[in-house]
Design an enzyme around this catalytic site. Structure first.
Site, mmCIF file in Angstrom:
data_model
loop_
_atom_site.group_PDB
_atom_site.id
_atom_site.type_symbol
_atom_site.label_atom_id
_atom_site.label_comp_id
_atom_site.label_asym_id
_atom_site.label_seq_id
_atom_site.Cartn_x
_atom_site.Cartn_y
_atom_site.Cartn_z
ATOM 1 N N ARG A 40 -9.877 0.155 -4.275
ATOM 2 C CA ARG A 40 -9.767 -0.770 -3.045
ATOM 3 C C ARG A 40 -11.206 -1.635 -2.720
ATOM 4 O O ARG A 40 -11.366 -2.843 -2.514
ATOM 5 C CB ARG A 40 -9.209 -0.350 -1.889
ATOM 6 C CG ARG A 40 -8.010 0.304 -1.937
ATOM 7 C CD ARG A 40 -7.372 0.803 -0.872
ATOM 8 N NE ARG A 40 -5.864 0.752 -0.973
ATOM 9 C CZ ARG A 40 -5.151 1.564 -0.100
ATOM 10 N NH1 ARG A 40 -5.841 2.437 0.804
ATOM 11 N NH2 ARG A 40 -3.913 1.451 -0.102
ATOM 12 N N LYS A 201 14.414 7.051 -0.249
ATOM 13 C CA LYS A 201 15.256 6.391 0.545
ATOM 14 C C LYS A 201 15.773 4.979 0.371
ATOM 15 O O LYS A 201 15.137 4.109 0.039
ATOM 16 C CB LYS A 201 14.972 6.631 1.866
ATOM 17 C CG LYS A 201 14.726 8.076 2.558
ATOM 18 C CD LYS A 201 14.385 7.920 3.969
ATOM 19 C CE LYS A 201 14.252 9.280 4.490
ATOM 20 N NZ LYS A 201 13.910 9.182 6.080
ATOM 21 N N GLY A 354 1.067 1.995 -3.708
ATOM 22 C CA GLY A 354 1.458 3.032 -3.506
ATOM 23 C C GLY A 354 1.571 4.017 -4.773
ATOM 24 O O GLY A 354 0.717 4.133 -5.816
ATOM 25 N N GLY A 377 3.052 -1.163 1.238
ATOM 26 C CA GLY A 377 3.817 -1.876 2.294
ATOM 27 C C GLY A 377 3.803 -3.174 2.363
ATOM 28 O O GLY A 377 4.883 -3.808 2.355
#
Ligand code: AMP
Length: 411
Positions: A40, A201, A354, A377
Site C-alpha cells: 500500500r 456470503k 482483499g 471494499g
C-alpha cells in the site's frame, strides 16, 4: 462512477503550496510492530514523488488499524513513515498528533519538497463520523487536497471526503489508475468478459452479481456463496454455508442470467469435509452428491477444469473472492488454480482486493496480473456501480475559462 470531469493531480499547480494528501498506509503489522507487506505504501509512491518533485509542501494523512480509544502507540504511523522514508530515500517527519500543536507547527514550518506524516487520523473518532469541524481543522493546515487512498474511497470520512468541502480536491495517480483500468473493463470490455466471484456470503455480493449480469458474458460463482445457488437448484448441500432466506433471490438471479444469455457457472464438484478444520479429512464429491454430514470447503477438480477453460477463452477477467477456504492448505487448491489460470491467460486480468489479491501475491503470480486493486471494499462497490464518496467529492474540471488560481491552466 467515473473520473470524467473530475480534476486529477496532473491538473494542479503545486509549487510552494501546502498539500494534504490522503493515502492508504493501513499496512499489516506483526506482533512486534514490523510491516509485513508494504504494497500500500509502494502504491502511493508515484503521487508522493510527483508532489515532492513539483515542490509541494507535503502533509500525508492515513489511518492504520482500528484504534477505538484515542491515541495508542501500537496504532502509530511511525513504522509506515519510516518505511516510506526508506522507499523514497529522503526524510519523512512524523507529527506527534493529527490536528494538535505539533502537527500544526510542523506543517507550518514545511519547506518546498519536504514531507510530514500526521499521526493516525482515526485517533480522532470525528474522522469516521466525517465531522465537519474536524475536517475543517485538518484542512486548515493545507491549501490543496489530494486523495489517493483508493482503499477508503468508499467511505465518507473527514480525511477521505470531508476535506473536499474546504479545499480544492483532486485524485492522485493510484486512484486514477484504479478507476481507469476498472472503468474501462466495465464500460468497454474486450470480450468474452468473465467475472469470478467467491467468498463467504451471497448476501454481501447480491448487488455486484446484479450489476455484473448486465455486463459479462460468463459469471462464475465459487466459494461459500455457491451453495445457496446449488440449493436453489434443488441440490442437497449438507452442512455447507447456505443462506436459506436467499434461495428465491438465487433463483431470480439464475433466471436473469438465462434471460440475458449470460453463462452462469457453478461448481460441478467440491472438496468437502465433516468439520470446518485445517486438518479435517477432505474428499471430492459431485455437487449432486454432497453427503448430509459434510460441507463444501473448496471447488473440486472438475470445477477447476470448467472454470479454467472459461478463463482461458476470456479476453477480460475480473476476480473477487476466493473459491474455497484458502486459509486452510487442504482447501486452498481451488484458489491456487484459479490464480494460476488467470496468470497464464492472455486476458486483461483484474483482481479485486482483499483475499484474492493476497492469494495472487502469495502464490507469486502478481506480476502476471494486469491490475491488482488496492481496495477490497472500494473495488466491490465500484463493480456494483455505486458512487464512491472519495471520488464524487473531487473538484469538477471548470467548464469555460477558469480563475481558480490552483490549476495548471491558471499558471
Ligand atoms: P469474502 O470476505 O466474502 O470475500 O469471503 C472470504 C472468505 O470466504 C474467506 O475467508 C474464505 O475462507 C471464505 N470461504 C470461501 N469458500 C468458502 C466455503 N466453501 N465455505 C466457507 N467459507 C468459505
Amino acid at each position: 462512477m467515473s473520473m470524467k470531469n473530475k480534476m486529477t493531480i496532473s491538473d494542479i499547480y503545486f509549487a510552494g503550496r501546502r498539500v494534504i494528501a490522503r493515502v492508504d498506509f493501513n499496512v499489516p503489522l506483526d506482533k512486534d510492530g514490523n510491516i509485513t507487506d508494504d504494497n500500500r505504501i509502494v502504491g502511493a509512491l508515484p503521487t508522493i514523488r510527483y508532489l515532492v518533485e513539483n515542490d509541494a509542501k507535503v502533509i500525508l494523512v492515513s489511518h492504520l488499524g482500528r484504534p477505538k480509544n484515542g491515541p495508542e502507540a501500537k496504532f502509530s504511523m511511525k513504522p509506515a513513515a519510516e518505511r516510506l522514508a526508506q522507499l523514497l530515500g529522503r526524510p519523512v517527519m512524523l507529527a506527534a498528533d493529527v490536528i494538535g500543536p505539533d502537527a500544526k507547527a510542523k506543517a507550518a514550518a514545511l519547506k518546498n519538497g519536504e514531507i510530514l506524516m500526521l499521526e493516525n487520523v482515526r485517533f480522532h473518532k470525528e474522522e469516521e463520523k466525517n465531522d465537519p469541524a474536524f475536517a475543517k481543522e485538518l484542512a486548515s493546515m493545507a491549501e490543496l487536497f489530494v486523495n489517493d487512498a483508493f482503499g477508503t474511497a468508499h467511505r465518507a470520512h473527514a480525511s477521505t471526503a470531508g476535506l473536499a468541502d474546504y479545499l480544492p480536491a483532486v485524485c492522485g495517480f493510484l486512484i486514477k489508475k484504479e478507476l481507469d483500468i476498472m472503468g474501462k473493463a466495465l464500460d468497454n470490455p474486450e470480450r468474452p468478459f468473465v467475472a469470478i466471484l467467491g467468498g463467504a456470503k451471497v448476501s454481501d455480493k447480491i448487488s455486484v452479481i446484479e450489476s455484473l449480469l448486465d455486463k459479462v458474458d460468463t459469471l462464475i460463482i465459487g466459494g461459500g456463496m455457491a451453495y445457496t445457488f446449488l440449493k436453489a437448484q434443488g441440490h442437497n448441500v449438507g452442512k455447507s454455508l447456505c443462506e436459506l432466506d436467499r434461495l428465491e433471490l438465487a433463483n431470480e438471479l439464475l433466471a436473469k442470467a438465462a434471460a440475458k444469455n449470460v453463462k452462469f457457472l457453478l461448481p460441478l464438484d467440491n472438496v468437502v469435509a465433516k468439520e470446518f478444520k485445517a486438518d479435517a479429512e477432505a474428499f471430492a464429491v459431485d455437487s449432486t452428491e454432497i453427503p448430509d454430514d459434510c460441507m463444501g470447503l473448496d471447488i473440486g477438480p472438475k470445477t477447476i477444469e470448467l472454470f479454467s477453460a472459461a478463463i482461458k477463452e476470456a479476453k477480460t477477467v475480473i476476480w473477487n473472492g476466493p473459491p474455497g477456504v484458502f486459509e486452510f492448505e487442504k482447501f486452498a487448491n481451488g484458489t491456487r488454480k484459479i490464480a494460476e489460470a488467470l496468470a497464464n491467460s492472455g486476458a486483461i486480468s483484474i483482481v479485486g482486493g482483499g483475499d484474492s489479491a493476497a492469494a495472487v501475491e502469495q502464490l507469486g503470480f502478481a506480476d502476471k496480473i494486469t491490475h491488482i486493486s488496492t481496495g477490497g471494499g472500494a473495488s466491490l462497490e465500484f463493480l456494483e456501480g455505486k458512487d464512491l464518496p472519495g471520488i464524487s467529492c473531487l473538484t469538477e474540471i471548470p467548464s469555460g475559462s477558469c480563475d481558480c488560481s490552483s490549476c495548471s491552466g491558471c499558471h
